[in-house]
Design an enzyme around this catalytic site. Structure first.
Site: not given
Length: 291
Positions: A246, A105, A274
């Site tokens: 995601d 991320s 995610h």
């Protein structure tokens, strides 16, 4: 977990908490977690699988998280580039000239920054569940939160489930964070709620100032010319690892990254969202980290 050693390293005036797992004589993997995420969000199962693959693993608490220094952001604002320099300080603290770098991320954007601006320190690059570091998502998010159609010429917006979670404005706390991780997990793979809650409670217990992690959200929006450097300048062997479920960065972000970095290999993981909150997923992702 075998041979795990904790230590603090200096990054300028800051103290960064770190942990090394594995044989110090082996090549290193530096794990870089996402926005507001302590080292504990890098699962032990992922670290253990990497050690089995023949490397040492270093994970750490970003500034403003966990046991690392808390920053007065109003007096000393910082950028993604500053967080990347903390990573270099971690490598320096262990006497490592280079490491395999894997970031998730926001950590994936930090990893990209390192690949562009510190190529000699990056043996390989793995970008997990992330987005091109120079992309400004504000227009995309504004359209999504206003219920407007996505711009076909921009990267895809977050999922309706994630937008709805934001709109609910749930009160801060572990249960709200569990709800967020449930959304992050996506609808396909099983969500290990007890493990997620345990990790969140551990993070809360070891944080010097739990509220300080929100500074990462402010750092993301600060101007950083280094983020505008072309990803085409990355020379490290690169893998992009991304879930097809995601909700935060839909898979179009991964495809854009793979297209921008020369020779990058894209691994789309079926069912992954995610986060790494599904049983067996941390080991699966560890096997995809470029070594």
């Amino acid at each position: 977990m075998v041979d795990a050693r904790e230590r603090f390293v200096a990054s300028g005036s800051l103290r960064i908490w770190t942990e090394r797992v594995g044989d110090p004589g082996l090549p290193a993997v530096l794990m870089v977690m996402g926005s507001g995420a302590q080292s504990v969000f890098c699962p032990d199962a992922l670290v253990g699988r990497l050690v089995e693959r023949g490397v040492q693993v270093i994970r750490f608490d970003h500034r403003d998280t966990g046991r690392s220094s808390v920053v007065d952001f109003d007096a000393h604002p910082y950028t993604i580039g500053d967080m990347a320099r903390d990573c270099l300080a971690v490598l320096d603290g262990y006497g490592l000239g280079s490491a395999h770098v894997a970031g998730a991320s926001l950590g994936g954007m930090i990893a990209q920054w390192l690949g562009v601006h510190a190529p000699g320190r990056v043996r390989s690059l793995t970008v997990i569940s992330s987005s091109p570091m120079g992309h400004d998502p504000r227009a995309v998010w504004a359209r999504a939160q206003a219920g407007e159609p996505a711009d076909p010429d921009d990267l895809p917006p977050p999922s309706p489930a994630y937008v709805a979670h934001l709109a609910a404005r749930l009160p801060p706390g572990v249960e709200t964070d569990v709800a967020l991780l449930r959304v992050f997990n996506g609808p396909v793979l099983p969500f290990d709620e007890p493990a997620a809650r345990s990790t969140l409670e551990l993070a809360l217990s070891r944080a010097i100032d739990p509220a300080a992690a929100a500074h990462h959200g402010r750092a993301v929006w600060r101007d950083d010319p280094g983020l505008k450097a072309p990803l085409s300048s990355i020379t490290a062997p690169t893998s992009i690892v991304h879930g097809d479920q995601d909700p935060f960065y839909p898979v179009g972000h991964a495809r854009a990254l793979a297209a921008a970095i020369p020779g990058a290999v894209l691994h789309v993981v079926p069912g992954m969202g995610h986060s790494l909150s599904s049983p067996g997923l941390p080991e699966q992702i560890a096997d995809l980290i470029r070594l």
